[in-house]
Scaffold this motif. Structure first.
Motif, PDB file in Angstrom:
ATOM      1  N   GLU A  11       0.824  -1.203   0.000  1.00  0.00           N
ATOM      2  CA  GLU A  11       0.000   0.000   0.000  1.00  0.00           C
ATOM      3  C   GLU A  11       0.866   1.264   0.000  1.00  0.00           C
ATOM      4  OE1 GLU A  11      -3.235   0.299  -0.357  1.00  0.00           O
ATOM      5  OE2 GLU A  11      -3.412  -1.877  -0.562  1.00  0.00           O
ATOM      6  N   ALA A  12       2.077   1.153   0.533  1.00  0.00           N
ATOM      7  CA  ALA A  12       3.004   2.291   0.544  1.00  0.00           C
ATOM      8  C   ALA A  12       3.637   2.526  -0.825  1.00  0.00           C
ATOM      9  CB  ALA A  12       4.092   2.073   1.584  1.00  0.00           C
ATOM     10  N   GLY A  13       3.410   1.612  -1.785  1.00  0.00           N
ATOM     11  CA  GLY A  13       3.861   1.865  -3.146  1.00  0.00           C
ATOM     12  C   GLY A  13       4.878   0.894  -3.708  1.00  0.00           C
ATOM     13  N   PHE A  14       5.020  -0.274  -3.098  1.00  0.00           N
ATOM     14  CA  PHE A  14       6.015  -1.236  -3.553  1.00  0.00           C
ATOM     15  C   PHE A  14       5.369  -2.499  -4.118  1.00  0.00           C
ATOM     16  CE2 PHE A  14       8.159   1.166  -0.202  1.00  0.00           C
ATOM     17  CZ  PHE A  14       9.361   1.490  -0.803  1.00  0.00           C
ATOM     18  N   SER A  15       6.013  -3.071  -5.124  1.00  0.00           N
ATOM     19  CA  SER A  15       5.824  -4.483  -5.440  1.00  0.00           C
ATOM     20  C   SER A  15       6.777  -5.266  -4.541  1.00  0.00           C
ATOM     21  CB  SER A  15       6.136  -4.769  -6.908  1.00  0.00           C
ATOM     22  OG  SER A  15       5.207  -4.118  -7.758  1.00  0.00           O
ATOM     23  N   ILE A  16       6.456  -6.529  -4.249  1.00  0.00           N
ATOM     24  CA  ILE A  16       7.232  -7.269  -3.248  1.00  0.00           C
ATOM     25  C   ILE A  16       7.593  -8.658  -3.746  1.00  0.00           C
ATOM     26  CG2 ILE A  16       7.201  -8.254  -0.922  1.00  0.00           C
ATOM     27  CD1 ILE A  16       5.237  -5.995  -0.175  1.00  0.00           C
ATOM     28  N   VAL A  17       8.872  -8.988  -3.635  1.00  0.00           N
ATOM     29  CA  VAL A  17       9.354 -10.368  -3.733  1.00  0.00           C
ATOM     30  C   VAL A  17       9.703 -10.801  -2.308  1.00  0.00           C
ATOM     31  CG1 VAL A  17      11.197 -11.892  -4.535  1.00  0.00           C
ATOM     32  CG2 VAL A  17      10.224 -10.183  -6.094  1.00  0.00           C
ATOM     33  N   ALA A  18       9.096 -11.872  -1.831  1.00  0.00           N
ATOM     34  CA  ALA A  18       9.320 -12.331  -0.460  1.00  0.00           C
ATOM     35  C   ALA A  18       9.725 -13.794  -0.473  1.00  0.00           C
ATOM     36  CB  ALA A  18       8.066 -12.133   0.385  1.00  0.00           C
ATOM     37  N   VAL A  19      10.511 -14.174   0.521  1.00  0.00           N
ATOM     38  CA  VAL A  19      11.013 -15.542   0.584  1.00  0.00           C
ATOM     39  C   VAL A  19      10.782 -16.119   1.973  1.00  0.00           C
ATOM     40  CG1 VAL A  19      13.352 -14.700   1.147  1.00  0.00           C
ATOM     41  CG2 VAL A  19      13.044 -17.030   0.276  1.00  0.00           C
ATOM     42  N   ASP A  20      10.312 -17.354   2.013  1.00  0.00           N
ATOM     43  CA  ASP A  20      10.321 -18.138   3.248  1.00  0.00           C
ATOM     44  C   ASP A  20      11.565 -19.014   3.202  1.00  0.00           C
ATOM     45  OD1 ASP A  20       8.453 -17.758   5.280  1.00  0.00           O
ATOM     46  OD2 ASP A  20       6.840 -18.706   4.158  1.00  0.00           O
ATOM     47  N   TYR A  21      12.567 -18.693   4.029  1.00  0.00           N
ATOM     48  CA  TYR A  21      13.768 -19.523   4.066  1.00  0.00           C
ATOM     49  C   TYR A  21      13.378 -20.974   4.339  1.00  0.00           C
ATOM     50  CZ  TYR A  21      14.876 -14.832   5.887  1.00  0.00           C
ATOM     51  OH  TYR A  21      14.916 -13.476   6.122  1.00  0.00           O
ATOM     52  N   ARG A  22      14.224 -21.895   3.922  1.00  0.00           N
ATOM     53  CA  ARG A  22      13.964 -23.297   4.237  1.00  0.00           C
ATOM     54  C   ARG A  22      13.828 -23.473   5.756  1.00  0.00           C
ATOM     55  NH1 ARG A  22      18.898 -25.638   1.012  1.00  0.00           N
ATOM     56  NH2 ARG A  22      19.430 -23.415   1.083  1.00  0.00           N
ATOM     57  N   GLY A  23      12.782 -24.167   6.155  1.00  0.00           N
ATOM     58  CA  GLY A  23      12.437 -24.279   7.567  1.00  0.00           C
ATOM     59  C   GLY A  23      11.180 -23.499   7.905  1.00  0.00           C
TER      60      GLY A  23
END
Length: 225
Positions: free
Chosen positions: A125-137
Motif C-alpha cells: 500500500e506504501a507503493g512497492f511491489s514485493i518479492v518475499a522468501v520463506d527460508y527453508r524451515g
C-alpha cells in the motif's frame, strides 16, 4: 643337581602378557572410537538444537489463511540441499502500478510469510511491489533445521528473482526485519549500491547472526564442538 632355567617357559609367559596387552589396547581403541562417535553425534544434536531454538523456524501455513489477492503468486523453486534437491517458497505481490519499485522482503525469526502478510500488505500500500522468501524451515519451504548458510543462500535465490522482475537497479529495495535485517546487510554488502540496488531498509535488526542466537539465551550460544 639343579638344571638350567627353562627359557621356553619365560618366552611363553612373555607372549601371553604381550597378547593380553594387545587385546587391552584394542579394547581401549574401540572404546575411544565409540566415545568419539558419540561425542560427534552429541555435537551435531546440540548444534541442531541451538539452531532450532535460536532461529525458531515455523513451517506450514496457518489454518485461517484465506488466500492472496488475484494476480499474486506463491511458487516453489528447487534449491540444492545436503540431502538432494529441496524447495524454496517465493511470493510475488505486485503493486497495481507497473512502474512501482520492487522490494525484497526478508523476514525475521519465528513468523513465516503467512504471518507477515499484514506487514507486506502495508508495504504494498506504501507503493512497492514485493518479492518475499520463506527460508527453508519456514512456511511452504522444505522443513529443515536452518543455518546461517541456508538462510543466506535462500536470500540470494530470492534476490535473483527480484533482479529478474525489476530490471531497473534504482528501483530495487532490500528490506530486512529482525534476523532478516542481518541477512539484508550480508546481501547488500556483496552488491553495489546505485548500480545493482537503490536502497537498503532495516527494521529492528541485529548486527550479526550470532546476536540472534545470543538472544535465545543459553541454548543459543554457539557450540564449541
Amino acid at each position: 643337581m639343579m638344571g638350567r632355567p627353562d627359557g621356553g617357559g619365560e618366552s611363553r609367559a612373555a607372549a601371553v602378557a604381550a597378547a593380553a596387552l594387545t587385546g587391552a589396547a584394542a579394547r581401549l581403541l574401540r572404546a575411544a572410537g565409540l566415545l568419539l562417535v558419540l561425542s560427534l553425534a552429541g555435537c551435531a544434536w546440540l548444534v541442531d538444537k541451538q539452531h532450532a531454538l535460536a532461529l525458531r523456524p515455523t513451517p506450514g501455513q496457518p489454518a485461517g489463511f484465506v488466500g492472496l489477492r488475484p494476480g499474486d503468486e506463491r511458487r516453489l523453486v528447487p534449491v540444492n540441499g545436503n540431502d538432494g534437491t529441496q524447495q524454496l517458497s517465493l511470493w510475488w505481490l505486485p503493486n497495481a502500478d507497473p512502474a512501482a519499485p520492487t522490494l525484497l522482503y526478508l523476514h525475521g525469526t519465528f513468523r513465516n510469510l503467512y504471518q507477515n502478510l499484514p506487514k507486506m500488505e502495508a508495504l504494498r500500500e506504501a507503493g512497492f511491489s514485493i518479492v518475499a522468501v520463506d527460508y527453508r524451515g519456514w512456511g511452504d519451504s522444505t522443513p529443515i533445521i536452518p543455518s546461517e548458510a541456508t538462510i543466506v543462500a535462500d536470500a540470494w535465490r530470492a534476490w535473483d528473482d527480484l533482479a529478474m522482475r525489476q530490471p531497473d537497479p534504482r528501483k530495487r529495495v532490500i528490506y530486512g526485519h529482525s534476523l532478516g535485517g542481518t541477512v539484508a546487510v550480508m546481501v547488500a554488502s556483496e552488491l553495489r549500491c546505485g548500480s545493482q540496488y537503490g536502497a537498503l531498509a532495516l527494521e529492528s535488526t541485529f548486527t550479526r547472526l550470532p546476536d540472534v542466537a545470543a538472544a535465545a539465551g543459553f541454548w543459543g550460544v554457539s557450540a564449541r564442538c
